[in-house]
Scaffold this active site. Structure first.
Site, short mmCIF file in Angstrom:
data_model
loop_
_atom_site.label_atom_id
_atom_site.label_comp_id
_atom_site.label_asym_id
_atom_site.label_seq_id
_atom_site.Cartn_x
_atom_site.Cartn_y
_atom_site.Cartn_z
N ASP A 1 12.83 30.05 -47.55
CA ASP A 1 13.40 31.33 -48.08
C ASP A 1 14.34 31.46 -49.32
O ASP A 1 15.17 30.41 -49.18
CB ASP A 1 13.89 32.37 -46.94
CG ASP A 1 12.77 32.68 -45.87
OD1 ASP A 1 11.56 32.86 -46.32
OD2 ASP A 1 12.98 32.39 -44.38
N CYS B 1 12.54 29.39 -43.06
CA CYS B 1 11.92 30.13 -42.06
C CYS B 1 11.83 29.25 -40.56
O CYS B 1 11.33 28.09 -40.56
CB CYS B 1 10.62 30.65 -42.44
SG CYS B 1 9.92 31.77 -41.02
#
Lengths: 124, 124, 124, 124, 124, 124, 124, 124, 124, 124
Positions: B39, B32
């Protein structure tokens, strides 16, 4: 090379009707042509028969013949599509191969049979 | 920046037929750009090849290169779409990224490649 | 009343392409305006962005703000649709709310944003 | 006979928009008119409201009223469709009943409400 | 030969409406005409009734009558389609048979009833 | 602080038998005491009643009272165990809380009620 | 080497009771020390706390620190077990790591913490 | 009151062996004695027969008799346990009732039959 | 005959602890010695290592070597158990083979390694 | 009466080891002796072989022989247990039959083979 002569047919019992037959083989396996490692797939044959239907046991033996062949996903799918198209000359035909996890990927290849396109490509 | 030169291709084995190839990578991870937290996503590449197909191992290495890159969901998806579009020049191409739970949300981004739109957007 | 000013946006990273973004919040809860009992839902926001995208963390805070509000399923869904439509002015937008079991029922409400219809309805 | 007067409505909160409301009742039970044995179904009411929406608690009581009524699958479904159509006069309405296993069968009946067709059929 | 006279009908309770009835029998079994081994299928009957509906118990007995008959997947499906078409003369009718695993395959056959096609094929 | 006086009981209808009652609440929500963000859990109460059983509606209201309380997973679970133990004085009692995904984690806390241990810990 | 000093603790809120806390991290990833390719796992930490509990956010950061470390499944699992055992000195502790598909295999490694065994192994 | 005389038995076909018979009824429904609303459950009867087995059709009719009875979960389960215990005098017997969602709860009640305990409790 | 010399080991990284390693191979295939048709299985190797662990890639190659071997389910399972037992001399070892559908059957064979029993059976 | 002489055996390939073989037949069907309607079951045979194992194809034919026999669930299960016990004289043997939905019920019958008990019961 897998020999499509293994494939046998029987007369369509309802030629006056357009109807759909779908066979999915859950135990297809071939070899990766790069690494020699086994690949596994479900292969679906979906077609509207014209004069003949493919006989299921001969279809199984045809699929078993790929067991020790090295071939890419894309090539396997197109070969099956061409072989079944030539043997059955169906009103329509779609082949879907769904390949199990390999290196974090799953893959699906979908090919439709088209008599003319094939004719143009194969006269050699 | 992830380098699309990692991507390799091989000749389409059935260029006379429009058929669909779909690869889903189940192990995509990036960071992120706001928090630096990881992620995770499944990324699907679905395309009709023209002259070439993307080679699967190079596609895996291309995806691995995002591992420590900070990038938004929307940007990752559009970048992959642009890179694969330019490398393969396919007859059609769709990228779907499905992102795992983050703060009670799951997200999906779907982009289609369109040669002209891209051309108009990128010469600058 | 939940304040839509909580919602923040960022510039669309690929404005030259029509592509779809879908966020599903799995932890939405509000109160039944009749009984005061809690209701639970999954809320999906699906849109084609134009100039801006909605920022995910602000969307979460906007949804959290409903926690102690009493509101009917139909009203919650239309309110979210209106608020996000006005803030993003997207090329298209659909809101789907899926409500957990209540008295033996599950319910789903689906609303699409339409700039004109809204304009006609809201100037008052 | 189940009395549709149990059904109550409230004003549509967003009459300027065509949107879809779907309620599924998972606890419907009636009796087989042949054997007296209980039948069980999930009943889905899907509609685009016009002036009014059906109130959920009254819908539950309306469904409970079938508990000791003997009625065929096809008749139950058409009756619910007619009753809700007449009470709400919605822009569109579909009823789907999905019946649990009975003698090795599961059954689904799907009826759409059409103001005119009903009018032609019911003046008697 | 299975006798379609087992099939009974009752008057359509809502002839003024086109609506869909779907019955799925989960316990169909017949014999393979080649090996004598049992085959198992789910059979779905989906139709829009005209003057009559098929009575469910008689449909069960009709399906039970295949228990010790030898018949191919394609023939079973077309026979059921023809028998139900002739008995009900429905506005439309589709038969789907889904066959359990046999030699690593699952199979699905889908046939639609068409009054004219049948008439042309059957006068002999 | 949530008040355990909300909890009501009724006489055990079969005190001559050791039997197990298990209630699972699927809609528990409280707040994270660090961030203020909502947490969601399924809470299971499993017990062998002695003189009394807990009344289900009062148990629901007791759980609802946590909605806007900030409390850690471990503390919530032990508090519920202590409160129900003191109110019912059951022959045995176990509380299991299963917390939904938070930062990539799911968590489960399991506590058993033991009259003596509690007495030793709580005389203050 | 991942530094266990990242791990933080807080006082056990119910030291008078033996109860079980279980955290499962669904987003663990490290690198294969042979090929450098990423591995993915779910890691479960199940323990009976004594004086302290592990703080969940610090546990997440500790797991994130493995992201670019090369380590075998067996070593990762034993390292986590040793680190958490030393930091918490729990009444009991079990670590289970479940590794995603790699070359057609899934793997699970389960280690229990035992203060004495560790002491005997580590003074060197 | 539901009459246990509906229950019929047949001689155990293998009295020389301790073996387990388990019947689960998926269509149990009764009424809430507080609200009059319907409750739904799966009821499992698991037993080791002695001289007799319970006849399945009579068991179904016995369960159907609860359809319009108001009774608490705990009472229903203990009543079924007592009735079947007295009628069959089995070597062992367990009743498990699993109740569908009601106010966000699911519930399970498990009772074992014990000839002596019952005798002590019921001489009145 | 498959050669167990393919199997390689590496030193147990935590010999001071009894812990469990479990590898499941999802892509095992061999041939039926009666019909020559392919069989498919998941094979689980679960063990407590002593001095060495089995190296995963060599285990994969060992399993691949069965691809064109004809062998019964029971024999395959016992052979794998004996080979891995002799190579690793583990503190304990269990082999579970789960065979896919064949003629309407699925099969599971479970064997535990016991150094002494083997020694008594194999001195020839 | 089904003839157990259909059952064939082959020598246990690993008589020096106690190991477990489990075959589940997913296509068992017999007739209800009361109504003549078909019943369907999954039948599991789990045993530790002594001198012989049951041959799988003969087991299939033995199960097929029940196809048109009328027999109660309890009797079928005990008969299979007795027949396989006498033919194999295994170290242990359990039969589990799981019967599909019939009148809203599913049923499971579990019998264990015990050489002595059988001997005592059968000399008559």
């Amino acid at each position: 090379m897998v020999d499509p002569k293994i494939l046998e047919t029987f007369p369509n019992p309802a030629p006056g009707r357009d109807y759909v037959i779908e066979h999915t083989h859950h135990e297809f396996t071939s070899l990766c042509p790069m690494t020699g490692h086994p690949d596994f797939a479900d292969i679906t044959v979906r077609y509207v028969p014209d004069k003949v239907c493919v006989e299921l046991k001969s279809l199984k033996l045809y699929f078993h013949a790929f067991r020790n062949e090295g071939s890419f996903f894309e090539a396997v799918t197109n070969t099956i599509c061409d072989d079944l198209g030539r043997v059955m000359k169906p009103r329509s035909l779609t082949i879907v191969s769904r390949w199990k996890a390999r290196g974090g990927f799953t893959s699906t290849v979908t090919a439709e049979w088209n008599a003319k396109a094939i004719r143009a490509k194969r006269p050699r």
